[in-house]
Design an enzyme around this catalytic site. Structure first.
Site, PDB file in Angstrom:
ATOM      1  CB  ILE A  92      -6.870  -4.425  -8.909  1.00  0.00           C
ATOM      2  CG1 ILE A  92      -6.508  -5.577  -7.964  1.00  0.00           C
ATOM      3  CG2 ILE A  92      -7.602  -4.939 -10.120  1.00  0.00           C
ATOM      4  CD1 ILE A  92      -7.733  -6.369  -7.490  1.00  0.00           C
ATOM      5  CG  ASP A  93      -5.674   1.207  -7.852  1.00  0.00           C
ATOM      6  OD1 ASP A  93      -4.713   1.065  -8.634  1.00  0.00           O
ATOM      7  OD2 ASP A  93      -6.616   1.992  -8.062  1.00  0.00           O
ATOM      8  CE  LYS A  94      -2.068  -0.475   1.376  1.00  0.00           C
ATOM      9  NZ  LYS A  94      -1.447   0.609   2.176  1.00  0.00           N
TER      10      LYS A  94
END
Length: 302
Positions: A136-138
């Protein structure tokens, strides 16, 4: 493993670096140029320059080079572990934490923390991404599953491919969505105008997001999103595509419309079949405090 592609009549006259960045949607144009320079790509058996314009019938052959391994160090970083056994770990990742090391983020990542927590992670994705089955994105918070051995990794990876993994997200988006349910079925690939971003493009990979309105506010909507596929930035790209970009999204939406760092997106539910026992597991975590505070703020404004 070498791959091949034959140029069509519609693609004739396109620069080789531009065409390859479209064929390999996860590769930037600069990456393709380095493959050409280092001899990892040929056209009809011959080396070419970046500006070479392909012709109908040209056979492009390429092999993506293995990335140079980074020195990954274990770091004593606190982890919010929701579940763990001998095969899998389920982690609640905080907003702001990168999942695995890269050139721009060599330390402070989830992988650095996992290596300190345990030394039995799967090796399928190499030394840079041990145990990492999906990302999942930062600036997306929430649930992530990690494999502790290769057998578990294979099983979880197959479930992802078969689209049987349950993944539900909560998001705050711009605008007031007028209908309670919706499905966005639009292919996603590299944005031709901005190679660092993804977009809905004609030749992209099939991508499907289902959403449900949870609560309407003035100028914003609280939604639940369910992923049928798992493309890079999928929810962020799809919600922008229907003119409801995520609040706080620095890449795909208006910046700083709400006092939150990064996009208001939380991976709240994760469900999968345990790779050893066959048991159906389901986990759910509440969004972080700043997300809840934004909802409270919007309720007061409305």
């Amino acid at each position: 493993m070498k791959e091949t592609y034959q140029v069509t009549s519609e693609q004739a006259g396109t620069r080789i670096d531009k065409l390859m960045s479209e064929i390999e949607s996860d590769a930037s144009r600069s990456q393709v140029q380095s493959w050409i320079k280092d001899g990892h790509l040929t056209v009809s058996g011959e080396t070419v320059k970046n500006k070479y314009k392909v012709q109908e019938g040209d056979t492009i052959e390429w092999e993506i080079p293995e990335p140079e391994p980074l020195e990954i160090k274990a770091e004593d970083i606190p982890l919010d572990i929701v579940y763990e056994d001998e095969d899998v770990i389920v982690v609640n990742k905080p907003r702001g934490m990168v999942v695995h090391p890269s050139v721009g983020h060599p330390s402070g990542t989830l992988v650095n923390a996992l290596l300190h927590h345990c030394d039995d992670l799967s090796g399928i994705n190499g030394v840079e991404r041990p145990g990492i089955v999906h990302r999942i994105d930062k600036d997306t918070s929430g649930l992530l599953m990690v494999a502790k051995n290769d057998k578990a990794h294979h099983s979880l990876g197959e479930q992802l491919s078969d689209k049987t993994i349950k993944r539900e997200y909560e998001a705050i988006v711009h605008g007031e969505i007028s209908h309670e349910y919706g499905t966005i079925d639009a292919p996603i690939g590299r944005d031709q105008k901005d190679r660092q971003s993804m977009a809905v493009v004609e030749n992209g990979k099939p991508s499907v997001t289902h959403f449900k309105v949870l609560e309407l506010f003035k100028d914003f909507t609280h939604v639940e999103c369910v992923l049928e596929t798992g493309r890079t930035h999928q929810i962020r790209v799809h919600m922008k595509y229907i003119n409801h970009p995520l609040a706080g999204d620095p890449k795909y939406g208006p910046r700083k419309t709400l006092p939150i760092e990064g996009q208001a997106l939380h991976a709240k539910t994760l469900g999968f079949i345990h790779p050893r026992t066959g048991e159906e597991l389901r986990f759910e975590v509440a969004p972080p405090n700043d997300f809840v505070e934004m909802l409270d703020l919007l309720k007061k404004r409305s």
